[in-house]
Design an enzyme around this catalytic site. Structure first.
Site, PDB file in Angstrom:
ATOM      1  N   CYS A  85       0.870  -1.178   0.000  1.00  0.00           N
ATOM      2  CA  CYS A  85       0.000   0.000   0.000  1.00  0.00           C
ATOM      3  C   CYS A  85       0.902   1.221   0.000  1.00  0.00           C
ATOM      4  O   CYS A  85       1.868   1.272   0.757  1.00  0.00           O
ATOM      5  CB  CYS A  85      -0.871  -0.017   1.257  1.00  0.00           C
ATOM      6  SG  CYS A  85      -1.884   1.463   1.432  1.00  0.00           S
ATOM      7  N   GLU A 127      -8.997  -0.777  -2.467  1.00  0.00           N
ATOM      8  CA  GLU A 127      -9.406   0.630  -2.394  1.00  0.00           C
ATOM      9  C   GLU A 127     -10.761   0.799  -1.695  1.00  0.00           C
ATOM     10  O   GLU A 127     -10.977   1.779  -0.988  1.00  0.00           O
ATOM     11  CB  GLU A 127      -9.421   1.267  -3.784  1.00  0.00           C
ATOM     12  CG  GLU A 127      -8.107   1.169  -4.564  1.00  0.00           C
ATOM     13  CD  GLU A 127      -6.865   1.522  -3.766  1.00  0.00           C
ATOM     14  OE1 GLU A 127      -6.952   2.336  -2.832  1.00  0.00           O
ATOM     15  OE2 GLU A 127      -5.796   0.957  -4.079  1.00  0.00           O
ATOM     16  N   HIS A 130     -10.149   0.865   1.862  1.00  0.00           N
ATOM     17  CA  HIS A 130      -9.716   2.205   2.296  1.00  0.00           C
ATOM     18  C   HIS A 130     -10.933   3.099   2.557  1.00  0.00           C
ATOM     19  O   HIS A 130     -10.969   3.836   3.549  1.00  0.00           O
ATOM     20  CB  HIS A 130      -8.846   2.872   1.227  1.00  0.00           C
ATOM     21  CG  HIS A 130      -7.384   2.555   1.344  1.00  0.00           C
ATOM     22  ND1 HIS A 130      -6.636   2.837   2.469  1.00  0.00           N
ATOM     23  CD2 HIS A 130      -6.514   1.991   0.473  1.00  0.00           C
ATOM     24  CE1 HIS A 130      -5.378   2.462   2.283  1.00  0.00           C
ATOM     25  NE2 HIS A 130      -5.275   1.918   1.068  1.00  0.00           N
TER      26      HIS A 130
HETATM   27 ZN   LIG Z   1      -3.654   1.077   0.216  1.00  0.00          ZN
END
Ligand SMILES: [Zn+2]
Length: 136
Positions: A85, A127, A130
């Protein structure tokens, strides 16, 4: 416009809010930032540039793509993998799915729904995590 990458775990652990038409410039900024980091990064979520909105940008098999308010409706074919990441050092072990059904708004704010698979599906899962404040 390229934006600075956030590396604070505390900030990254806060879930993002629903994106609106006001966030379309943000989607473009994410695409620009992704392009600037193309040598080291295949996807970004808005909270990685400090904006807690549900917007992501990623490499869709060679074509940059942005999504507003993505969610994963179905997933099949669990597997174990290691992921990196841009906001975190090193790689981490995680479970992903081979095929995922994603619903999102495109840059015209129209709702879309389709299956993604393989590497692209893996990036989208990272994502969307996230957006939910989940770090691998
Ligand atoms: Zn990430």
């Amino acid at each position: 416009m390229e934006r600075q990458i956030v590396k604070s775990k505390l900030a990254l652990r806060m879930p993002s809010e629903e994106a609106t038409a006001d966030d379309l410039p943000l989607a473009q900024d994410l695409l620009d930032t992704l392009a600037a980091h193309a040598h080291e990064c295949v996807g970004l979520a808005a909270n990685m540039v400090g904006i807690r909105k549900r917007v992501i940008a990623f490499d869709n098999a060679g074509t940059p793509m942005a999504m507003l308010n993505p969610s994963i409706l179905e997933k099949t074919g669990a597997y174990e993998t290691d992921e990196g990441c841009l906001s975190l050092p090193g790689t981490r072990h995680t479970t992903r799915y081979q095929r995922i059904l994603v619903r999102w708004q495109d840059l015209s704010l129209a709702w879309q729904e389709r299956w993604f698979e393989g590497w692209t599906a893996q990036i989208i899962q990272h994502e969307v995590d996230h957006c939910n404040g989940i770090l691998i």
